[in-house]
Design an enzyme around this catalytic site. Sequence first.
Site, PDB file in Angstrom:
ATOM      1  N   GLU A 114     -63.194   2.166  -1.626  1.00 30.68           N
ATOM      2  CA  GLU A 114     -62.950   3.572  -1.719  1.00 30.68           C
ATOM      3  C   GLU A 114     -61.686   4.067  -0.915  1.00 30.68           C
ATOM      4  O   GLU A 114     -60.922   4.802  -1.498  1.00 30.68           O
ATOM      5  CB  GLU A 114     -63.933   4.493  -0.942  1.00 30.68           C
ATOM      6  CG  GLU A 114     -65.326   4.154  -1.634  1.00 30.68           C
ATOM      7  CD  GLU A 114     -65.418   5.117  -2.812  1.00 30.68           C
ATOM      8  OE1 GLU A 114     -64.565   6.091  -3.148  1.00 30.68           O
ATOM      9  OE2 GLU A 114     -66.397   4.791  -3.558  1.00 30.68           O
TER      10      GLU A 114
ATOM     11  N   ARG B 177     -63.455  11.918 -10.522  1.00 30.11           N
ATOM     12  CA  ARG B 177     -63.640  11.760  -9.087  1.00 30.11           C
ATOM     13  C   ARG B 177     -64.714  13.022  -8.732  1.00 30.11           C
ATOM     14  O   ARG B 177     -64.951  13.864  -9.029  1.00 30.11           O
ATOM     15  CB  ARG B 177     -62.425  12.504  -8.490  1.00 30.11           C
ATOM     16  CG  ARG B 177     -61.174  11.608  -8.880  1.00 30.11           C
ATOM     17  CD  ARG B 177     -60.581  10.569  -8.033  1.00 30.11           C
ATOM     18  NE  ARG B 177     -61.404   9.552  -7.931  1.00 30.11           N
ATOM     19  CZ  ARG B 177     -61.225   8.432  -8.663  1.00 30.11           C
ATOM     20  NH1 ARG B 177     -60.306   8.665  -9.499  1.00 30.11           N
ATOM     21  NH2 ARG B 177     -62.109   7.304  -8.356  1.00 30.11           N
TER      22      ARG B 177
ATOM     23  N   ASN C  36     -58.164   5.551  -2.959  1.00 28.15           N
ATOM     24  CA  ASN C  36     -57.522   6.893  -2.579  1.00 28.15           C
ATOM     25  C   ASN C  36     -56.186   6.727  -2.380  1.00 28.15           C
ATOM     26  O   ASN C  36     -55.231   7.485  -2.682  1.00 28.15           O
ATOM     27  CB  ASN C  36     -58.187   7.214  -1.189  1.00 28.15           C
ATOM     28  CG  ASN C  36     -59.562   7.924  -1.442  1.00 28.15           C
ATOM     29  OD1 ASN C  36     -60.232   8.256  -2.455  1.00 28.15           O
ATOM     30  ND2 ASN C  36     -60.486   8.387  -0.378  1.00 28.15           N
TER      31      ASN C  36
HETATM   32  N1  LIG Z   1     -54.720   8.357   0.622  1.00 30.75           N
HETATM   33  C1  LIG Z   1     -54.708   9.790   0.333  1.00 30.75           C
HETATM   34  N2  LIG Z   1     -53.724  10.051   0.331  1.00 30.75           N
HETATM   35  C2  LIG Z   1     -53.650  11.598  -0.082  1.00 30.75           C
HETATM   36  N3  LIG Z   1     -54.634  12.282  -0.486  1.00 30.75           N
HETATM   37  C3  LIG Z   1     -55.775  11.671   0.019  1.00 30.75           C
HETATM   38  C4  LIG Z   1     -56.108  10.359   0.268  1.00 30.75           C
HETATM   39  N4  LIG Z   1     -57.259   9.937   0.552  1.00 30.75           N
HETATM   40  C5  LIG Z   1     -57.963  10.868   0.033  1.00 30.75           C
HETATM   41  N5  LIG Z   1     -57.190  11.999  -0.305  1.00 30.75           N
HETATM   42  C6  LIG Z   1     -57.595  13.243  -0.485  1.00 30.75           C
HETATM   43  O1  LIG Z   1     -58.800  13.682  -0.205  1.00 30.75           O
HETATM   44  C7  LIG Z   1     -59.717  14.105  -0.955  1.00 30.75           C
HETATM   45  C8  LIG Z   1     -61.182  13.651  -0.820  1.00 30.75           C
HETATM   46  O2  LIG Z   1     -61.264  11.933  -1.281  1.00 30.75           O
HETATM   47  P1  LIG Z   1     -62.560  11.365  -1.251  1.00 30.75           P
HETATM   48  O3  LIG Z   1     -62.376   9.968  -1.535  1.00 30.75           O
HETATM   49  O4  LIG Z   1     -63.514  11.880  -0.537  1.00 30.75           O
HETATM   50  O5  LIG Z   1     -62.884  11.945  -2.762  1.00 30.75           O
HETATM   51  P2  LIG Z   1     -62.188  11.518  -4.153  1.00 30.75           P
HETATM   52  O6  LIG Z   1     -61.142  10.374  -4.096  1.00 30.75           O
HETATM   53  O7  LIG Z   1     -61.560  12.955  -4.755  1.00 30.75           O
HETATM   54  O8  LIG Z   1     -63.347  11.378  -5.052  1.00 30.75           O
HETATM   55  P3  LIG Z   1     -64.054  10.197  -5.397  1.00 30.75           P
HETATM   56  O9  LIG Z   1     -63.704   9.393  -4.222  1.00 30.75           O
HETATM   57  O10 LIG Z   1     -65.710  10.448  -5.171  1.00 30.75           O
HETATM   58  O11 LIG Z   1     -63.507   9.519  -6.618  1.00 30.75           O
HETATM   59  C9  LIG Z   1     -59.257  13.749  -2.340  1.00 30.75           C
HETATM   60  O12 LIG Z   1     -59.451  14.343  -3.500  1.00 30.75           O
HETATM   61  C10 LIG Z   1     -57.587  13.618  -2.041  1.00 30.75           C
HETATM   62  O13 LIG Z   1     -57.036  15.192  -2.133  1.00 30.75           O
HETATM   63 MG   LIG Z   2     -61.829   8.818  -3.251  1.00 25.02          MG
END
Ligand SMILES: Nc1ncnc2c1ncn2[C@@H]1O[C@H](COP(=O)(O)OP(=O)(O)OP(=O)(O)O)[C@@H](O)[C@H]1O
Ligand SMILES: [Mg+2]
Length: 144
Positions: free
Chosen positions: A48, A107, A52
């Site tokens: 995860e 996502r 990200n």
């Molecule tokens: N490394 C990162 N750099 C920039 N933004 C990030 C990063 N990690 C997370 N985010 C932001 O935080 C939000 C939430 O992250 P999260 O992993 O909970 O959900 P997601 O990636 O959108 O969906 P999923 O992980 O369920 O596929 C993301 O949509 C993004 O906007």
């Molecule tokens: Mg994610």
Amino acid sequence: MNILNEMKVEFLSKSSNESFARITASAFIAQLDPNIEEMSDVKTAVSEAVTNAIIHGYKNAVGVVTMMIRIFEDRCVEITILDKGAGIADVDEARTPLFTTCDGEERSGMGFTVMETFMDQVEVFSALSEGTKVVMRKTFAKGN
Ligand SMILES: Nc1ncnc2c1ncn2[C@@H]1O[C@H](COP(=O)(O)OP(=O)(O)OP(=O)(O)O)[C@@H](O)[C@H]1O
Ligand SMILES: [Mg+2]
């Protein structure tokens, strides 16, 4: 607490490196002789965080993702995943279950929630245009 072992790897933000990171992390923590659940929890959390960094941190650009793992004497494993990408405007909001900045079906906004569920502690440090650092800790049960 004394550090027993430590590693660091850097790789490009390509989706093919998500499995590289997951396998590398499991190979490194194998020295603690974790149970199946601990091993799978760590792999899921690494997946995860690295996904990200690749998808949100660097978007379509290519950048470097860093993974560091430290093992402490008390069987605590500390995994740090960092990128020098876009950064997060509001970390508390980003950590909210179902919050996502991506449209579409791929996502679900559950990545941080999954990391929090499978690890004991998750810390997120981020600044816009500077990048994001996720530090996750989990203490493994005593060996059998
Ligand atoms: N490394 C990162 N750099 C920039 N933004 C990030 C990063 N990690 C997370 N985010 C932001 O935080 C939000 C939430 O992250 P999260 O992993 O909970 O959900 P997601 O990636 O959108 O969906 P999923 O992980 O369920 O596929 C993301 O949509 C993004 O906007
Ligand atoms: Mg994610």
